[in-house]
Motif scaffolding. Structure first.
Motif, mmCIF file in Angstrom:
data_model
loop_
_atom_site.group_PDB
_atom_site.id
_atom_site.type_symbol
_atom_site.label_atom_id
_atom_site.label_comp_id
_atom_site.label_asym_id
_atom_site.label_seq_id
_atom_site.Cartn_x
_atom_site.Cartn_y
_atom_site.Cartn_z
ATOM 1 N N ASN A 228 -6.391 2.276 -6.176
ATOM 2 C CA ASN A 228 -7.679 2.763 -6.673
ATOM 3 C C ASN A 228 -7.413 3.721 -7.833
ATOM 4 O OD1 ASN A 228 -6.554 4.328 -4.265
ATOM 5 N ND2 ASN A 228 -7.818 5.869 -5.267
ATOM 6 N N LYS B 26 -3.571 4.042 -12.918
ATOM 7 C CA LYS B 26 -4.068 4.785 -11.770
ATOM 8 C C LYS B 26 -4.836 6.038 -12.222
ATOM 9 C CE LYS B 26 -3.648 6.416 -7.411
ATOM 10 N NZ LYS B 26 -4.400 5.902 -6.299
ATOM 11 N N SER C 10 -2.004 3.986 -3.537
ATOM 12 C CA SER C 10 -3.157 3.159 -3.200
ATOM 13 C C SER C 10 -3.756 2.610 -4.506
ATOM 14 C CB SER C 10 -4.182 3.969 -2.417
ATOM 15 O OG SER C 10 -4.466 5.186 -3.082
ATOM 16 N N SER D 264 -9.826 4.557 -1.433
ATOM 17 C CA SER D 264 -8.761 3.548 -1.397
ATOM 18 C C SER D 264 -9.322 2.158 -1.077
ATOM 19 C CB SER D 264 -7.726 3.928 -0.338
ATOM 20 O OG SER D 264 -7.083 5.126 -0.671
ATOM 21 N N HIS E 5 -10.969 14.276 -2.702
ATOM 22 C CA HIS E 5 -10.100 13.130 -2.868
ATOM 23 C C HIS E 5 -10.707 12.041 -2.018
ATOM 24 C CE1 HIS E 5 -6.211 12.180 -4.572
ATOM 25 N NE2 HIS E 5 -5.983 11.391 -3.558
ATOM 26 N N TYR E 6 -10.309 10.801 -2.224
ATOM 27 C CA TYR E 6 -10.869 9.694 -1.439
ATOM 28 C C TYR E 6 -12.391 9.732 -1.519
ATOM 29 C CZ TYR E 6 -6.356 10.726 0.810
ATOM 30 O OH TYR E 6 -5.058 11.022 1.067
HETATM 31 MG MG MG Z 1 -4.327 7.347 -2.710
#
Ligand code: MG
Ligand code: TXA
Length: 309
Positions: free
Chosen positions: A134, A45, A132, A140, A216-217
């Motif tokens: 990703n 991750k 998640s 994600s 993030h994301y």
């Molecule tokens: Mg996440």
């Protein structure tokens, strides 16, 4: 029980990594009781070791074994929303190891509703630690193909489960400090939660939470949120190749345009696939039309603000 699910449970028991569908996003799973498996999960991750991970269970009863005590608010929320897109943060029992809680005294637990996740959890028979699926900080995955694109052969098996119905990560409610605090908005809104428990404002004492990091994301292409009234002006001002995520019809000056639904749930379902698509459009910039300020858009707004850093 499909043979794929049986194989997945065997891989988990042997300390391997299995990506699996949930109703929110796909998760990257490891046996929550196996330190080496969870260490590998963090490596793949790319997540810092002090960041806690959510542990998934087949039932509320199993999930609550990871908690030291179960506050009445936790029981009420679980009764209403589990299985479903809700994560509860509770003070941990000795079953929840430091390597899943990032050394914190609390643990994040969730009972997902996706039939494939349920089948896997039942067959495995224990807690599955799963962020998640990703790489850290990225968008994600909401399909098995997204997971394969991101993680390739770093994951031992990807279970197929179609497109995630909710499309954004679970609502996280922290009950470890007494009053209920929403750490991450999601499909289950604050208003819905408030019908069952009293929600308090988040403050500095809230636990560490990587979803709370500013960027993030995020897609790789720089992204910017633009209010509806200045979208046109921004487009005419720009010299770069630009991709747009918007509610309105395509503008022919723009190289790549994705039109999004005006319903917040439908928008959430499409959001991550849309960001991935725009990210591969070969543009220098992504412009995102800001969603309405209304409460029902809180979760989508939260993800967009972070995607735009
Ligand atoms: Mg996440
Ligand atoms: O919908 C979801 O929640 C998905 C699916 C796979 O279940 N999972 C997910 O996991 O989004 P992840 O690791 O990407 O995000 C979990 C968030 C992180 O921001 C983490 O810091 C927070 O939950 N979290 C987990 N345990 C926690 C704890 N004990 N205290 C505070 N935050 C915690």
């Amino acid at each position: 029980m499909s043979s794929e699910v049986r194989r997945a449970a065997e891989i988990l028991r042997a300390g391997g990594l299995v990506a699996f569908p949930t109703e929110t996003v796909y998760g990257l799973g490891a046996d929550a009781s196996n330190a080496a498996a969870v260490a590998r999960l963090y490596r793949v991750k790319g997540r810092p070791a002090e960041h806690p991970v959510i542990v998934h269970f087949a039932s509320t009863e199993e999930a609550f074994r990871y908690a030291l005590q179960i506050p009445p608010d936790a029981r009420a929320l679980a009764a209403k929303y589990w299985p479903g897109p809700l994560t509860l943060i509770l003070n941990k029992s000795e079953k929840a190891k430091d390597f899943v809680t990032g050394g914190q005294p609390s643990v994040g637990i969730r009972v997902p509703s996706h039939p494939v996740a349920q089948a896997l959890l039942k067959e495995f028979g224990g807690g599955i630690a799963a962020p998640s699926a990703n790489r850290f900080g990225r968008v994600s995955p909401t399909t098995a193909a997204h997971v394969r694109e991101d993680l390739g052969s770093d994951v031992d098996l990807v279970l197929e489960g179609g497109q995630s119905e909710v499309g954004i990560e679970s609502t996280i409610v922290d009950l470890s400090q007494g009053a209920a605090v929403v750490l991450r908005p999601g499909k289950i809104s604050r208003e819905e939660l408030e019908r069952i428990v009293r929600i308090q404002e988040k403050d500095q004492s809230s636990p560490r939470h990587s979803g709370g990091l500013e960027r993030h994301y995020a897609p790789r292409t720089p992204a910017r949120l633009v209010p509806t009234h200045s979208l046109d002006k921004e487009i005419s001002r720009l010299k770069d190749r630009v991709a747009v995520l918007a509610f309105s019809r395509p503008d022919e000056r723009v190289d790549y345009w994705l039109r999004m639904p005006r319903d917040p749930n439908a928008y959430a379902q499409k959001l991550y696939a849309a960001l991935r698509e725009l990210d591969t459009a070969g543009c220098e910039l992504i412009l995102v039309e800001a969603p309405p300020e209304a409460a029902e858009w809180a979760a989508v707004r939260d993800r967009l603000v972070r995607a735009c850093g």
